[in-house]
Design a protein around this motif. Sequence first.
Motif, PDB file in Angstrom:
ATOM      1  N   GLY A 290     -15.285  17.765  -2.156  1.00 10.86           N
ATOM      2  CA  GLY A 290     -14.880  17.325  -3.489  1.00 10.86           C
ATOM      3  C   GLY A 290     -13.902  16.166  -3.414  1.00 10.86           C
ATOM      4  O   GLY A 290     -13.750  15.520  -2.372  1.00 10.86           O
ATOM      5  N   TYR A 291     -13.222  15.921  -4.539  1.00 11.31           N
ATOM      6  CA  TYR A 291     -12.265  14.828  -4.623  1.00 11.31           C
ATOM      7  C   TYR A 291     -10.870  15.316  -4.252  1.00 11.31           C
ATOM      8  O   TYR A 291     -10.442  16.395  -4.662  1.00 11.31           O
ATOM      9  CB  TYR A 291     -12.233  14.247  -6.036  1.00 11.31           C
ATOM     10  CG  TYR A 291     -13.407  13.345  -6.362  1.00 11.31           C
ATOM     11  CD1 TYR A 291     -13.394  11.999  -6.007  1.00 11.31           C
ATOM     12  CD2 TYR A 291     -14.524  13.843  -7.032  1.00 11.31           C
ATOM     13  CE1 TYR A 291     -14.469  11.172  -6.296  1.00 11.31           C
ATOM     14  CE2 TYR A 291     -15.603  13.027  -7.330  1.00 11.31           C
ATOM     15  CZ  TYR A 291     -15.567  11.685  -6.963  1.00 11.31           C
ATOM     16  OH  TYR A 291     -16.630  10.872  -7.257  1.00 11.31           O
ATOM     17  N   GLN A 292     -10.161  14.505  -3.493  1.00 16.94           N
ATOM     18  CA  GLN A 292      -8.765  14.778  -3.150  1.00 16.94           C
ATOM     19  C   GLN A 292      -7.969  13.490  -3.316  1.00 16.94           C
ATOM     20  O   GLN A 292      -8.434  12.408  -2.928  1.00 16.94           O
ATOM     21  CB  GLN A 292      -8.633  15.275  -1.705  1.00 16.94           C
ATOM     22  CG  GLN A 292      -9.329  16.596  -1.409  1.00 16.94           C
ATOM     23  CD  GLN A 292      -8.640  17.781  -2.061  1.00 16.94           C
ATOM     24  OE1 GLN A 292      -7.458  17.716  -2.397  1.00 16.94           O
ATOM     25  NE2 GLN A 292      -9.379  18.867  -2.261  1.00 16.94           N
ATOM     26  N   THR A 293      -6.780  13.611  -3.885  1.00 15.10           N
ATOM     27  CA  THR A 293      -5.925  12.451  -4.082  1.00 15.10           C
ATOM     28  C   THR A 293      -4.769  12.487  -3.087  1.00 15.10           C
ATOM     29  O   THR A 293      -4.070  13.503  -2.974  1.00 15.10           O
ATOM     30  CB  THR A 293      -5.366  12.409  -5.516  1.00 15.10           C
ATOM     31  OG1 THR A 293      -6.448  12.374  -6.447  1.00 15.10           O
ATOM     32  CG2 THR A 293      -4.489  11.183  -5.730  1.00 15.10           C
ATOM     33  N   TYR A 294      -4.569  11.379  -2.363  1.00 22.06           N
ATOM     34  CA  TYR A 294      -3.531  11.291  -1.356  1.00 22.06           C
ATOM     35  C   TYR A 294      -2.607  10.116  -1.657  1.00 22.06           C
ATOM     36  O   TYR A 294      -3.041   9.094  -2.209  1.00 22.06           O
ATOM     37  CB  TYR A 294      -4.132  11.100   0.038  1.00 22.06           C
ATOM     38  CG  TYR A 294      -5.043  12.219   0.478  1.00 22.06           C
ATOM     39  CD1 TYR A 294      -4.532  13.353   1.091  1.00 22.06           C
ATOM     40  CD2 TYR A 294      -6.420  12.142   0.265  1.00 22.06           C
ATOM     41  CE1 TYR A 294      -5.364  14.381   1.497  1.00 22.06           C
ATOM     42  CE2 TYR A 294      -7.262  13.171   0.661  1.00 22.06           C
ATOM     43  CZ  TYR A 294      -6.727  14.290   1.280  1.00 22.06           C
ATOM     44  OH  TYR A 294      -7.556  15.315   1.661  1.00 22.06           O
ATOM     45  N   THR A 295      -1.344  10.266  -1.265  1.00 21.89           N
ATOM     46  CA  THR A 295      -0.373   9.178  -1.374  1.00 21.89           C
ATOM     47  C   THR A 295      -0.224   8.523  -0.006  1.00 21.89           C
ATOM     48  O   THR A 295       0.025   9.204   0.996  1.00 21.89           O
ATOM     49  CB  THR A 295       0.991   9.698  -1.841  1.00 21.89           C
ATOM     50  OG1 THR A 295       0.852  10.335  -3.105  1.00 21.89           O
ATOM     51  CG2 THR A 295       2.000   8.557  -1.960  1.00 21.89           C
ATOM     52  N   VAL A 296      -0.375   7.206   0.042  1.00 22.34           N
ATOM     53  CA  VAL A 296      -0.281   6.469   1.294  1.00 22.34           C
ATOM     54  C   VAL A 296       1.190   6.372   1.721  1.00 22.34           C
ATOM     55  O   VAL A 296       2.029   5.864   0.976  1.00 22.34           O
ATOM     56  CB  VAL A 296      -0.880   5.062   1.165  1.00 22.34           C
ATOM     57  CG1 VAL A 296      -0.726   4.280   2.477  1.00 22.34           C
ATOM     58  CG2 VAL A 296      -2.349   5.143   0.781  1.00 22.34           C
TER      59      VAL A 296
ATOM     60  N   PRO B 144       0.803  -1.227   0.000  1.00 19.19           N
ATOM     61  CA  PRO B 144       0.000   0.000   0.000  1.00 19.19           C
ATOM     62  C   PRO B 144       0.840   1.283   0.000  1.00 19.19           C
ATOM     63  O   PRO B 144       0.364   2.338  -0.417  1.00 19.19           O
ATOM     64  CB  PRO B 144      -0.815  -0.113   1.292  1.00 19.19           C
ATOM     65  CG  PRO B 144       0.009  -0.983   2.181  1.00 19.19           C
ATOM     66  CD  PRO B 144       0.696  -1.948   1.272  1.00 19.19           C
ATOM     67  N   LEU B 145       2.074   1.198   0.481  1.00 18.25           N
ATOM     68  CA  LEU B 145       2.920   2.386   0.563  1.00 18.25           C
ATOM     69  C   LEU B 145       3.240   2.914  -0.834  1.00 18.25           C
ATOM     70  O   LEU B 145       3.657   2.172  -1.721  1.00 18.25           O
ATOM     71  CB  LEU B 145       4.220   2.075   1.317  1.00 18.25           C
ATOM     72  CG  LEU B 145       4.063   1.546   2.738  1.00 18.25           C
ATOM     73  CD1 LEU B 145       5.427   1.312   3.370  1.00 18.25           C
ATOM     74  CD2 LEU B 145       3.246   2.508   3.597  1.00 18.25           C
ATOM     75  N   GLY B 146       3.008   4.198  -1.007  1.00 16.50           N
ATOM     76  CA  GLY B 146       3.258   4.830  -2.295  1.00 16.50           C
ATOM     77  C   GLY B 146       2.052   4.802  -3.221  1.00 16.50           C
ATOM     78  O   GLY B 146       2.057   5.471  -4.261  1.00 16.50           O
ATOM     79  N   GLN B 147       1.003   4.063  -2.833  1.00 18.69           N
ATOM     80  CA  GLN B 147      -0.200   3.998  -3.656  1.00 18.69           C
ATOM     81  C   GLN B 147      -1.016   5.282  -3.489  1.00 18.69           C
ATOM     82  O   GLN B 147      -1.027   5.887  -2.410  1.00 18.69           O
ATOM     83  CB  GLN B 147      -1.054   2.792  -3.255  1.00 18.69           C
ATOM     84  CG  GLN B 147      -0.380   1.455  -3.430  1.00 18.69           C
ATOM     85  CD  GLN B 147      -0.289   1.043  -4.884  1.00 18.69           C
ATOM     86  OE1 GLN B 147      -0.958   1.610  -5.754  1.00 18.69           O
ATOM     87  NE2 GLN B 147       0.547   0.047  -5.176  1.00 18.69           N
ATOM     88  N   GLU B 148      -1.702   5.663  -4.544  1.00 16.76           N
ATOM     89  CA  GLU B 148      -2.561   6.847  -4.491  1.00 16.76           C
ATOM     90  C   GLU B 148      -4.009   6.422  -4.292  1.00 16.76           C
ATOM     91  O   GLU B 148      -4.478   5.454  -4.897  1.00 16.76           O
ATOM     92  CB  GLU B 148      -2.433   7.680  -5.766  1.00 16.76           C
ATOM     93  CG  GLU B 148      -1.087   8.384  -5.911  1.00 16.76           C
ATOM     94  CD  GLU B 148      -1.078   9.366  -7.076  1.00 16.76           C
ATOM     95  OE1 GLU B 148      -1.974   9.263  -7.956  1.00 16.76           O
ATOM     96  OE2 GLU B 148      -0.185  10.226  -7.113  1.00 16.76           O
ATOM     97  N   ILE B 149      -4.702   7.142  -3.406  1.00 16.02           N
ATOM     98  CA  ILE B 149      -6.124   6.892  -3.182  1.00 16.02           C
ATOM     99  C   ILE B 149      -6.890   8.189  -3.436  1.00 16.02           C
ATOM    100  O   ILE B 149      -6.447   9.275  -3.054  1.00 16.02           O
ATOM    101  CB  ILE B 149      -6.393   6.377  -1.750  1.00 16.02           C
ATOM    102  CG1 ILE B 149      -5.790   7.322  -0.708  1.00 16.02           C
ATOM    103  CG2 ILE B 149      -5.854   4.967  -1.574  1.00 16.02           C
ATOM    104  CD1 ILE B 149      -6.105   6.934   0.725  1.00 16.02           C
ATOM    105  N   LYS B 150      -8.028   8.074  -4.083  1.00 17.51           N
ATOM    106  CA  LYS B 150      -8.856   9.235  -4.409  1.00 17.51           C
ATOM    107  C   LYS B 150     -10.062   9.242  -3.478  1.00 17.51           C
ATOM    108  O   LYS B 150     -10.889   8.327  -3.513  1.00 17.51           O
ATOM    109  CB  LYS B 150      -9.298   9.177  -5.870  1.00 17.51           C
ATOM    110  CG  LYS B 150      -9.874  10.480  -6.390  1.00 17.51           C
ATOM    111  CD  LYS B 150     -10.097  10.407  -7.889  1.00 17.51           C
ATOM    112  CE  LYS B 150     -10.570  11.744  -8.445  1.00 17.51           C
ATOM    113  NZ  LYS B 150     -10.781  11.678  -9.926  1.00 17.51           N
TER     114      LYS B 150
END
Length: 216
Positions: A201-207, A189-195
């Motif tokens: 609204g929508y926000q994209t984060y990096t785990v 999961p590390l380094g994966q992006e989740i929306k």
Amino acid sequence: MNLLENISLAINGLIANKMRALLTMLGIIIGIGSVIAISSVGTAMTSSVNSAMSSFGVTNITVSLRTRDDSNGSVVGPGAPGGSGSGGSSSMTKDDLISDEMISKYEKKYNSQIHDIGLTESVGVGSIKTNHKTTSVTVSGVNDGYEVTGNITLLKGRFISENDDNRQKKVAVVSENLVSNLFSASQNPLGQEIKVETAYGYQTYTVVGVYKEASS
């Protein structure tokens, strides 16, 4: 004029003005007594509070902000009748908030007594859609100190850092349950992006980290 003459003169003055001397002494005695009494009460109350907190094993102090009640008992503040956005005259302003400057002053004043200061703000409930599945999540913004104050146990990766906060990086530390819902057992999961979709609204984060879910 030697010392004995000074003492004799003082005694004669006291005898000649007995009432004035009595009132002066009485004022001094009452003043000193009041200071001692107030100091003793303050020390006793401080000791009592410290003893009570120690007996419960309390080491954390939580400070939160909430809308206040006006003189009629009605709630005022953002989102409340008469609050911000409702046309009322009473609303929460920047002066009602705890500023970074205030926190910095407390850290300097009580440096030896403070281990960490954890800041958290609830963003609300959101959802993540991936692999044709929708997962509900609770989103909160935190600082680096929250790892200690929130008793966070990391399983993988790292926690939010001061550098992330200063540079406003969109990184996230997620729970082990969320990882099992979103990713396969073979995926890191590390380094994966989740929306994440929230009310904003929508926000994209990096785990960057995975924490252990608190037991119920």
